[in-house]
Design a protein around this motif. Structure first.
Motif, PDB file in Angstrom:
ATOM      1  N   ASP A 246      26.326  30.462  39.099  1.00 18.44           N
ATOM      2  CA  ASP A 246      25.117  31.208  38.744  1.00 18.44           C
ATOM      3  C   ASP A 246      25.279  32.018  37.464  1.00 18.44           C
ATOM      4  OD1 ASP A 246      26.809  33.199  39.564  1.00 18.44           O
ATOM      5  OD2 ASP A 246      25.489  34.006  41.123  1.00 18.44           O
ATOM      6  N   GLY A 247      26.389  31.816  36.750  1.00 20.93           N
ATOM      7  CA  GLY A 247      26.587  32.474  35.471  1.00 20.93           C
ATOM      8  C   GLY A 247      27.240  33.834  35.537  1.00 20.93           C
ATOM      9  N   LYS A 248      27.597  34.300  36.728  1.00 19.91           N
ATOM     10  CA  LYS A 248      28.274  35.586  36.847  1.00 19.91           C
ATOM     11  C   LYS A 248      29.219  35.539  38.040  1.00 19.91           C
ATOM     12  CE  LYS A 248      24.076  37.213  39.150  1.00 19.91           C
ATOM     13  NZ  LYS A 248      22.972  38.194  39.109  1.00 19.91           N
ATOM     14  N   VAL A 249      30.171  36.441  38.027  1.00 19.07           N
ATOM     15  CA  VAL A 249      31.162  36.478  39.098  1.00 19.07           C
ATOM     16  C   VAL A 249      30.832  37.655  40.014  1.00 19.07           C
ATOM     17  CG1 VAL A 249      33.597  36.699  39.664  1.00 19.07           C
ATOM     18  CG2 VAL A 249      32.890  35.419  37.640  1.00 19.07           C
TER      19      VAL A 249
ATOM     20  N   TRP B 117      33.409  42.361  48.331  1.00 20.13           N
ATOM     21  CA  TRP B 117      34.686  41.709  48.057  1.00 20.13           C
ATOM     22  C   TRP B 117      35.588  41.876  49.265  1.00 20.13           C
ATOM     23  CZ3 TRP B 117      34.993  38.407  44.333  1.00 20.13           C
ATOM     24  CH2 TRP B 117      34.267  38.578  43.157  1.00 20.13           C
ATOM     25  N   PHE B 118      36.305  40.856  49.565  1.00 23.13           N
ATOM     26  CA  PHE B 118      37.220  40.917  50.714  1.00 23.13           C
ATOM     27  C   PHE B 118      38.275  41.978  50.498  1.00 23.13           C
ATOM     28  CE2 PHE B 118      38.733  38.983  54.573  1.00 23.13           C
ATOM     29  CZ  PHE B 118      40.085  39.258  54.593  1.00 23.13           C
ATOM     30  N   TYR B 119      38.676  42.197  49.251  1.00 23.48           N
ATOM     31  CA  TYR B 119      39.718  43.181  48.974  1.00 23.48           C
ATOM     32  C   TYR B 119      39.164  44.533  48.550  1.00 23.48           C
ATOM     33  CZ  TYR B 119      43.630  40.144  49.725  1.00 23.48           C
ATOM     34  OH  TYR B 119      44.571  39.351  50.314  1.00 23.48           O
ATOM     35  N   GLY B 120      37.875  44.728  48.693  1.00 28.54           N
ATOM     36  CA  GLY B 120      37.342  46.064  48.527  1.00 28.54           C
ATOM     37  C   GLY B 120      36.880  46.446  47.148  1.00 28.54           C
ATOM     38  N   ASN B 121      37.490  45.916  46.087  1.00 35.03           N
ATOM     39  CA  ASN B 121      36.979  46.230  44.763  1.00 35.03           C
ATOM     40  C   ASN B 121      37.102  45.011  43.871  1.00 35.03           C
ATOM     41  OD1 ASN B 121      39.443  46.392  42.889  1.00 35.03           O
ATOM     42  ND2 ASN B 121      40.070  47.738  44.559  1.00 35.03           N
ATOM     43  N   GLU B 122      36.200  44.920  42.921  1.00 35.01           N
ATOM     44  CA  GLU B 122      36.039  43.698  42.140  1.00 35.01           C
ATOM     45  C   GLU B 122      37.275  43.373  41.314  1.00 35.01           C
ATOM     46  OE1 GLU B 122      32.912  41.796  38.909  1.00 35.01           O
ATOM     47  OE2 GLU B 122      32.400  43.583  40.050  1.00 35.01           O
ATOM     48  N   GLU B 123      37.912  44.404  40.761  1.00 36.78           N
ATOM     49  CA  GLU B 123      39.046  44.139  39.880  1.00 36.78           C
ATOM     50  C   GLU B 123      40.189  43.465  40.639  1.00 36.78           C
ATOM     51  OE1 GLU B 123      42.131  46.553  36.926  1.00 36.78           O
ATOM     52  OE2 GLU B 123      40.473  47.589  37.915  1.00 36.78           O
ATOM     53  N   ASP B 124      40.554  44.064  41.778  1.00 36.34           N
ATOM     54  CA  ASP B 124      41.633  43.473  42.562  1.00 36.34           C
ATOM     55  C   ASP B 124      41.262  42.075  43.043  1.00 36.34           C
ATOM     56  OD1 ASP B 124      43.064  45.714  42.206  1.00 36.34           O
ATOM     57  OD2 ASP B 124      42.740  46.543  44.196  1.00 36.34           O
ATOM     58  N   SER B 125      40.029  41.906  43.474  1.00 38.11           N
ATOM     59  CA  SER B 125      39.618  40.616  44.006  1.00 38.11           C
ATOM     60  C   SER B 125      39.642  39.544  42.930  1.00 38.11           C
ATOM     61  CB  SER B 125      38.213  40.721  44.594  1.00 38.11           C
ATOM     62  OG  SER B 125      38.227  41.556  45.714  1.00 38.11           O
ATOM     63  N   MET B 126      39.108  39.868  41.764  1.00 36.50           N
ATOM     64  CA  MET B 126      39.060  38.866  40.706  1.00 36.50           C
ATOM     65  C   MET B 126      40.461  38.482  40.256  1.00 36.50           C
ATOM     66  SD  MET B 126      36.224  37.721  40.422  1.00 36.50           S
ATOM     67  CE  MET B 126      36.962  36.609  39.231  1.00 36.50           C
ATOM     68  N   ALA B 127      41.333  39.476  40.105  1.00 34.24           N
ATOM     69  CA  ALA B 127      42.698  39.160  39.704  1.00 34.24           C
ATOM     70  C   ALA B 127      43.349  38.242  40.727  1.00 34.24           C
ATOM     71  CB  ALA B 127      43.500  40.453  39.548  1.00 34.24           C
ATOM     72  N   ASN B 128      43.094  38.510  41.987  1.00 37.21           N
ATOM     73  CA  ASN B 128      43.687  37.707  43.041  1.00 37.21           C
ATOM     74  C   ASN B 128      43.096  36.298  43.073  1.00 37.21           C
ATOM     75  OD1 ASN B 128      45.458  37.638  45.385  1.00 37.21           O
ATOM     76  ND2 ASN B 128      43.571  37.273  46.516  1.00 37.21           N
ATOM     77  N   ILE B 129      41.793  36.204  42.908  1.00 35.96           N
ATOM     78  CA  ILE B 129      41.142  34.892  42.914  1.00 35.96           C
ATOM     79  C   ILE B 129      41.664  34.041  41.764  1.00 35.96           C
ATOM     80  CG2 ILE B 129      38.952  33.701  42.529  1.00 35.96           C
ATOM     81  CD1 ILE B 129      37.599  35.945  44.045  1.00 35.96           C
ATOM     82  N   GLU B 130      41.714  34.627  40.578  1.00 35.84           N
ATOM     83  CA  GLU B 130      42.152  33.861  39.418  1.00 35.84           C
ATOM     84  C   GLU B 130      43.599  33.398  39.589  1.00 35.84           C
ATOM     85  OE1 GLU B 130      41.392  36.632  36.360  1.00 35.84           O
ATOM     86  OE2 GLU B 130      39.281  36.097  36.150  1.00 35.84           O
ATOM     87  N   PHE B 131      44.438  34.309  40.110  1.00 37.45           N
ATOM     88  CA  PHE B 131      45.836  33.947  40.300  1.00 37.45           C
ATOM     89  C   PHE B 131      45.970  32.846  41.347  1.00 37.45           C
ATOM     90  CE2 PHE B 131      49.918  34.583  42.511  1.00 37.45           C
ATOM     91  CZ  PHE B 131      50.779  34.426  41.438  1.00 37.45           C
TER      92      PHE B 131
ATOM     93  N   ASP C 111      37.467  28.259  36.953  1.00 36.04           N
ATOM     94  CA  ASP C 111      36.360  29.147  36.637  1.00 36.04           C
ATOM     95  C   ASP C 111      35.988  29.897  37.902  1.00 36.04           C
ATOM     96  OD1 ASP C 111      34.112  30.465  35.908  1.00 36.04           O
ATOM     97  OD2 ASP C 111      32.916  28.680  35.452  1.00 36.04           O
ATOM     98  N   PRO C 112      36.157  31.224  37.928  1.00 38.72           N
ATOM     99  CA  PRO C 112      35.878  31.963  39.165  1.00 38.72           C
ATOM    100  C   PRO C 112      34.404  32.005  39.537  1.00 38.72           C
ATOM    101  CG  PRO C 112      36.403  33.471  37.381  1.00 38.72           C
ATOM    102  CD  PRO C 112      36.699  32.093  36.873  1.00 38.72           C
ATOM    103  N   ASP C 113      33.537  31.554  38.658  1.00 41.88           N
ATOM    104  CA  ASP C 113      32.108  31.476  38.997  1.00 41.88           C
ATOM    105  C   ASP C 113      31.899  30.239  39.867  1.00 41.88           C
ATOM    106  OD1 ASP C 113      29.375  31.616  39.153  1.00 41.88           O
ATOM    107  OD2 ASP C 113      29.017  30.936  37.094  1.00 41.88           O
ATOM    108  N   VAL C 114      32.269  30.350  41.128  1.00 36.60           N
ATOM    109  CA  VAL C 114      32.298  29.206  42.037  1.00 36.60           C
ATOM    110  C   VAL C 114      30.906  28.619  42.256  1.00 36.60           C
ATOM    111  CG1 VAL C 114      32.856  28.454  44.377  1.00 36.60           C
ATOM    112  CG2 VAL C 114      34.381  30.027  43.181  1.00 36.60           C
TER     113      VAL C 114
END
Length: 545
Positions: free
Chosen positions: A295-298, A260-274, A289-292
């Protein structure tokens, strides 16, 4: 040579006649066998009697009866002077300090011989200290060499061959030696001119922390920290093959992984979704949908441009990108227990113009009135938002998924170029905009160029809808693929606004406004090119800054 001396002399009275027995230190002298020992002699004992016997070797005691006893044999029952051998950890020049005792001998007419036992000199050694790692400094550590010795050094590679220029007591490990072992050879020259060579054991296998390098093997300085030091790769073009191989030097051989560019999945996903949700307002896909990659998973792979993938075995990012966007992601290289991360960004440019997208907005927006703004993709899908003036501009209220207008109302419509994947092509000036033509499947719709403040040079058309129903508009230009979309015309109680036909169409009567020119906001957005419709492709970070 190294010498041990006795520190005790005794006098004994035997019977009624006084007899002086002098015990000297000369008996049982042991000569050290180590080659090139310390040349500094031990000071001779000053209280030993001198001898004029020419047969007495230097260092041997004089006998009172003229007989020289065997050097290493003491008479039975005589006293023994025992010397403690030097400690095994003694360093260069350490002298063994003797301790010992003597016992009175039995009755004898001649002095008791002293049998002095001395351990061999400690073995000279060379060891390597320091981290066996590329970039670390190794040191040749000597032990048990005599004072006054001169030393020469030569570091050796795994095969025992000299390493060029490595002739000091210390040596800094270069990257060429990763995965190998080294040793060091020390040549000792004593004061008398003799030499001795001692070679260390080989070092542990030399490791190397992973470092990213370019195709020529030169370390890459950028990309060490997210945001502050991003490494920007060459631009890719939608529809064209693209590849970049991440290379790292290290030992053990580095393994690669997307991060992840931001180092951890939680921060990255929150940022991507926002970021996706924000960029969708009025310009893009709406809900996201963050599953860009579908493939069925993020996972971190969803940060890559659409159409591209990462090969962890080779470190290569490759594929044919289909979405024009700026994306960032990270790749890590791990050697042993050490991991290095490189943060990168890729800009994917649109391909050649292939077709049209469309922009439609309520004419009221040009006069600081509430209205709707729409983007119509080449497949006819719609993303829109309603705006309401708030004194400082416009505030958004809700997202829209279809185009609508009140009966008698007008939409301003223009076409913008897209590539074959629907990516918006940047528009830097009015000359880059195609002169699009708008047609309707309802004959009563009034279509005319919108000429306020020179908007006609941009190819903007005004479409007025006198009748309530579902209308289909088509925007076309030259040989580009046209785009069509439906417009829901909502009935109103009030009669439709009157229009005056002009030329081949009808021009909506201009009611006047205090706004600073026609389409001051909408046309600015159009000229931003990908900044308008292309904002839908933004995935991360922009809205968080």
């Amino acid at each position: 040579m190294r010498r041990s001396t006795s520190s005790v002399r005794r006098a004994c009275a035997l019977g009624t006649t006084a007899a002086l027995v002098v015990l000297t230190t000369g008996l049982g002298i042991v000569t050290a066998t180590a080659a090139h020992a310390d040349t500094a002699p031990t000071a001779p004992a000053t209280d030993a009697p001198a001898t004029s016997d020419p047969t007495t070797a230097p260092g041997e005691p004089a006998s009172t009866d003229g007989a020289t006893p065997p050097a290493d044999t003491a008479p039975a029952g005589s006293g023994t002077d025992t010397s403690t051998p030097p400690a095994s950890g003694a360093t260069d020049g350490d002298a063994a300090q003797p301790t010992g005792s003597t016992k009175p001998s039995g009755t004898t007419s001649k002095p008791a011989a002293t049998d002095q036992e001395v351990a061999p000199a400690a073995e000279k050694t060379v060891t390597i200290t320091g981290d066996a790692k590329v970039g670390s400094t190794l040191t040749a550590q000597r032990a048990n060499f005599e004072p006054g010795t001169l030393f020469g050094y030569q570091w050796l590679d795994a095969a025992g061959a000299p390493i060029d220029g490595a002739t000091d007591a210390t040596w800094t490990v270069g990257s060429a030696f990763a995965g190998t072992k080294v040793s060091v050879e020390v040549t000792a020259t004593v004061a008398g001119g003799g030499t001795e060579t001692v070679t260390s054991k080989q070092s542990p296998v030399i490791t190397q922390d992973p470092v990213f390098v370019d195709a020529s093997g030169t370390p890459i300085e950028g990309g060490t920290e997210a945001d502050d030091d991003t490494l920007y790769l060459d631009d890719a073009i939608a529809g064209e093959d693209y590849s970049y191989t991440f290379r790292a030097q290290g030992y053990p051989a580095p393994t690669y992984q997307l991060e992840w560019f931001y180092g951890n999945e939680e921060d990255s996903m929150a940022n991507i979704e926002f970021g996706r949700a924000q960029s969708g307002i009025g310009f893009g896909e709406g809900e996201f949908d963050p599953d860009v990659n579908g493939d069925g998973k993020v996972t971190p792979a969803d940060q890559l441009p659409k159409g591209m993938s990462f090969d962890a075995a080779t470190g290569e990012v490759s594929g044919v990108p289909t979405e024009a966007a700026f994306v960032d992601f990270a790749v890590s290289a791990t050697s042993g227990k050490v991991t290095t991360t490189q943060y990168v960004g890729i800009n994917v440019d649109p391909g050649a113009a292939y077709g049209l997208a469309a922009v439609a907005l309520d004419e009221g927006l040009t006069m600081d009135k509430p209205g709707n703004y729409y983007v119509i993709r080449p497949d006819g899908s719609v993303s829109g938002v309603s705006f309401t003036p708030d004194g400082d501009g416009f505030s958004d209220e809700k997202l829209l998924d279809h185009v609508s207008v009140k009966q008698g109302g007008s939409l301003l419509v223009l076409g913008t170029p897209v590539d074959r994947f629907g990516n918006d092509i940047s528009v830097n000036s009015e000359s880059d905009l195609p002169r699009a033509t708008v047609t309707s499947n309802v004959a009563s719709d009034v279509i005319a160029p919108y000429t306020e403040d020179g908007a006609d040079v941009l190819g903007v058309s005004s479409v007025t809808f006198p009748h309530a129903s579902t209308h289909t508009l088509t925007v076309s230009a030259q040989e580009l693929q046209p785009v069509s979309f439906d417009v829901e015309v909502i009935p109103t109680v009030a009669p439709a606004a009157a229009v005056t036909p002009t030329g081949t169409g009808a021009q909506l009567a201009y009611t006047g406004t205090d706004a600073t020119g026609a389409l001051p906001w909408a046309i600015g957005l159009v000229l931003a090119g990908a900044g308008i419709i292309g904002a839908r492709t933004l995935r991360r970070r922009q809205t968080e800054r």
